[in-house]
Design a protein around this motif. Structure first.
Motif, PDB file in Angstrom:
ATOM      1  N   TRP A  52     -21.690 -84.962   9.473  1.00 56.88           N
ATOM      2  CA  TRP A  52     -20.808 -84.709   8.347  1.00 56.88           C
ATOM      3  C   TRP A  52     -19.955 -85.945   8.086  1.00 56.88           C
ATOM      4  O   TRP A  52     -19.709 -86.747   8.987  1.00 56.88           O
ATOM      5  CB  TRP A  52     -19.908 -83.507   8.633  1.00 56.88           C
ATOM      6  CG  TRP A  52     -20.622 -82.185   8.584  1.00 56.88           C
ATOM      7  CD1 TRP A  52     -21.380 -81.630   9.554  1.00 56.88           C
ATOM      8  CD2 TRP A  52     -20.619 -81.258   7.498  1.00 56.88           C
ATOM      9  NE1 TRP A  52     -21.865 -80.407   9.157  1.00 56.88           N
ATOM     10  CE2 TRP A  52     -21.403 -80.144   7.884  1.00 56.88           C
ATOM     11  CE3 TRP A  52     -20.026 -81.233   6.244  1.00 56.88           C
ATOM     12  CZ2 TRP A  52     -21.625 -79.046   7.066  1.00 56.88           C
ATOM     13  CZ3 TRP A  52     -20.238 -80.136   5.419  1.00 56.88           C
ATOM     14  CH2 TRP A  52     -21.028 -79.055   5.813  1.00 56.88           C
ATOM     15  N   SER A  81     -12.904 -86.096   0.323  1.00 60.83           N
ATOM     16  CA  SER A  81     -14.086 -85.364  -0.124  1.00 60.83           C
ATOM     17  C   SER A  81     -14.981 -85.105   1.079  1.00 60.83           C
ATOM     18  O   SER A  81     -15.097 -85.942   1.981  1.00 60.83           O
ATOM     19  CB  SER A  81     -14.858 -86.169  -1.182  1.00 60.83           C
ATOM     20  OG  SER A  81     -14.074 -86.343  -2.343  1.00 60.83           O
ATOM     21  N   VAL A  82     -15.643 -83.945   1.075  1.00 61.04           N
ATOM     22  CA  VAL A  82     -16.497 -83.543   2.192  1.00 61.04           C
ATOM     23  C   VAL A  82     -17.953 -83.746   1.778  1.00 61.04           C
ATOM     24  O   VAL A  82     -18.364 -83.333   0.687  1.00 61.04           O
ATOM     25  CB  VAL A  82     -16.242 -82.080   2.588  1.00 61.04           C
ATOM     26  CG1 VAL A  82     -17.167 -81.670   3.730  1.00 61.04           C
ATOM     27  CG2 VAL A  82     -14.780 -81.884   2.974  1.00 61.04           C
ATOM     28  N   PHE A  83     -18.727 -84.381   2.647  1.00 62.72           N
ATOM     29  CA  PHE A  83     -20.151 -84.618   2.400  1.00 62.72           C
ATOM     30  C   PHE A  83     -20.943 -84.012   3.548  1.00 62.72           C
ATOM     31  O   PHE A  83     -20.731 -84.366   4.714  1.00 62.72           O
ATOM     32  CB  PHE A  83     -20.463 -86.112   2.287  1.00 62.72           C
ATOM     33  CG  PHE A  83     -19.825 -86.778   1.098  1.00 62.72           C
ATOM     34  CD1 PHE A  83     -20.444 -86.757  -0.131  1.00 62.72           C
ATOM     35  CD2 PHE A  83     -18.589 -87.413   1.226  1.00 62.72           C
ATOM     36  CE1 PHE A  83     -19.856 -87.375  -1.224  1.00 62.72           C
ATOM     37  CE2 PHE A  83     -18.001 -88.027   0.139  1.00 62.72           C
ATOM     38  CZ  PHE A  83     -18.629 -88.005  -1.106  1.00 62.72           C
ATOM     39  N   ALA A  84     -21.833 -83.098   3.190  1.00 65.93           N
ATOM     40  CA  ALA A  84     -22.687 -82.464   4.196  1.00 65.93           C
ATOM     41  C   ALA A  84     -23.780 -83.432   4.629  1.00 65.93           C
ATOM     42  O   ALA A  84     -24.110 -84.375   3.899  1.00 65.93           O
ATOM     43  CB  ALA A  84     -23.287 -81.180   3.643  1.00 65.93           C
ATOM     44  N   GLN A 103     -17.574 -76.871   2.982  1.00 64.99           N
ATOM     45  CA  GLN A 103     -18.877 -76.984   2.345  1.00 64.99           C
ATOM     46  C   GLN A 103     -18.995 -78.352   1.690  1.00 64.99           C
ATOM     47  O   GLN A 103     -17.997 -79.059   1.489  1.00 64.99           O
ATOM     48  CB  GLN A 103     -19.074 -75.871   1.298  1.00 64.99           C
ATOM     49  CG  GLN A 103     -18.886 -74.462   1.827  1.00 64.99           C
ATOM     50  CD  GLN A 103     -19.962 -74.066   2.829  1.00 64.99           C
ATOM     51  OE1 GLN A 103     -21.071 -74.597   2.807  1.00 64.99           O
ATOM     52  NE2 GLN A 103     -19.622 -73.124   3.709  1.00 64.99           N
ATOM     53  N   ASP A 104     -20.220 -78.700   1.373  1.00 71.54           N
ATOM     54  CA  ASP A 104     -20.462 -79.981   0.706  1.00 71.54           C
ATOM     55  C   ASP A 104     -19.739 -80.005  -0.631  1.00 71.54           C
ATOM     56  O   ASP A 104     -19.858 -79.085  -1.443  1.00 71.54           O
ATOM     57  CB  ASP A 104     -21.964 -80.194   0.500  1.00 71.54           C
ATOM     58  CG  ASP A 104     -22.269 -81.554  -0.099  1.00 71.54           C
ATOM     59  OD1 ASP A 104     -21.598 -82.524   0.292  1.00 71.54           O
ATOM     60  OD2 ASP A 104     -23.160 -81.651  -0.960  1.00 71.54           O
ATOM     61  N   GLY A 105     -18.953 -81.043  -0.886  1.00 72.19           N
ATOM     62  CA  GLY A 105     -18.218 -81.176  -2.131  1.00 72.19           C
ATOM     63  C   GLY A 105     -16.803 -80.638  -2.085  1.00 72.19           C
ATOM     64  O   GLY A 105     -16.058 -80.812  -3.067  1.00 72.19           O
TER      65      GLY A 105
END
Length: 221
Positions: A3, A92-95, A79-81
Motif C-alpha cells: 500500500w 491519498s491512499v493507493f491500493a 480503500q483505494d482513492g
C-alpha cells in the motif's frame, strides 16, 4: 503487494510512503511517518496491515484523524482513492497494483539446415583421418629420404639465402652505432677517501715547508 500514501498538502506534497508493515504516525522521533508540527500529536495514529488490507487507527490525538473528511474514533479500513488526514496533513491512499502474470514465451527451435550427404561424408572422412590415423608410419614416408636409426631424415638440403637485389649499395648501409661507454658513478666512500688523502698530502706539505724554513733560519743565523 504494498500500500502507498501520497501527501497532497503541506511541504510533503508529492512524497510517497510505502506501507509494508504496521507504522506509527506522529511527531515523535521514533514515528515511522514523522510529521513535525505542533498540531500533530507525538503518537497521533497508526497504519495497520491486516490480511492485505490497510487500516488506520487514531491514538487519542488532539486534533483527530479523518478519512474522507470524517473523523474516526477507533479503526477504519482504507480503500483505494480514500483521503486520510492527520490534523491538517492530508494523504491519498493507493491500493497495491494487481499482480500480472506474464506468459512465458516458448522458443521454437528451427530445424537445422540440410547438409548434403557428400559434404557430410567428406567432413567425416577428414575427421576420421585426423583422429584415427594420426601421424604416418615410417613405411608410409617417402622412400627416397634416408633416415637415421632415430628416425631423423638425412641429406636434407638447406635452402639458399635469397639473392641481394641489384642496385643496392652495401657500402651505404648504416653500420650499427658503437656502444657509448658509461661512466661508473663514484661512490660516496671513495669520494671521502680521496678528500682525506688530499688533506693529508696538504698537511704533510705544510709541515715539510715549516721544517725547511726552520733549518734555513738556523743555518743562516
Amino acid at each position: 503487494m504494498t500500500w502507498k500514501i501520497q501527501a497532497i498538502t503541506g511541504e510533503f506534497t508529492g512524497q510517497e510512503i510505502n506501507i509494508d508493515r504496521d507504522m506509527l504516525v506522529g511527531r515523535h522521533q521514533d514515528a515511522d511517518v514523522l510529521l513535525q508540527s505542533a498540531e500533530v500529536s507525538r503518537k497521533h495514529a497508526a497504519l495497520l496491515l491486516k490480511e492485505q488490507a490497510l487500516w488506520v487507527q487514531d491514538l487519542n490525538s488532539s486534533n483527530g484523524t479523518f478519512v474522507n473528511e470524517l473523523k474516526i474514533e477507533n479503526e477504519s479500513q482504507l480503500q483505494d482513492g480514500d483521503i486520510v488526514q492527520f490534523a491538517s496533513f492530508r494523504f491519498s491512499v493507493f491500493a497495491p497494483a494487481p499482480e500480472t502474470v506474464e506468459q512465458e514465451e516458448i522458443e521454437v527451435q528451427q530445424p537445422a539446415e540440410a547438409v548434403a550427404p557428400s559434404e557430410t561424408a567428406a567432413e567425416k572422412s577428414a575427421a576420421q583421418h585426423m583422429n584415427e590415423q594420426g601421424m604416418p608410419s615410417l613405411t608410409e614416408r617417402d622412400g627416397n629420404v634416408q633416415l637415421t636409426r632415430d628416425g631423423m631424415p638425412q641429406n636434407v638440403s638447406v635452402p639458399k639465402p635469397a639473392p641481394i637485389p641489384e642496385g643496392i649499395d652495401l657500402s651505404q648501409v648504416t653500420p650499427e652505432p658503437a656502444p657509448v661507454p658509461v661512466e661508473q658513478p663514484v661512490s660516496r666512500v671513495e669520494e671521502e677517501r680521496t678528500q682525506q688523502k688530499n688533506a693529508s698530502l696538504g698537511l704533510i706539505t705544510i709541515i715539510v715547508l715549516v721544517i725547511l724554513a726552520i733549518l734555513a733560519w738556523v743555518m743562516f743565523k
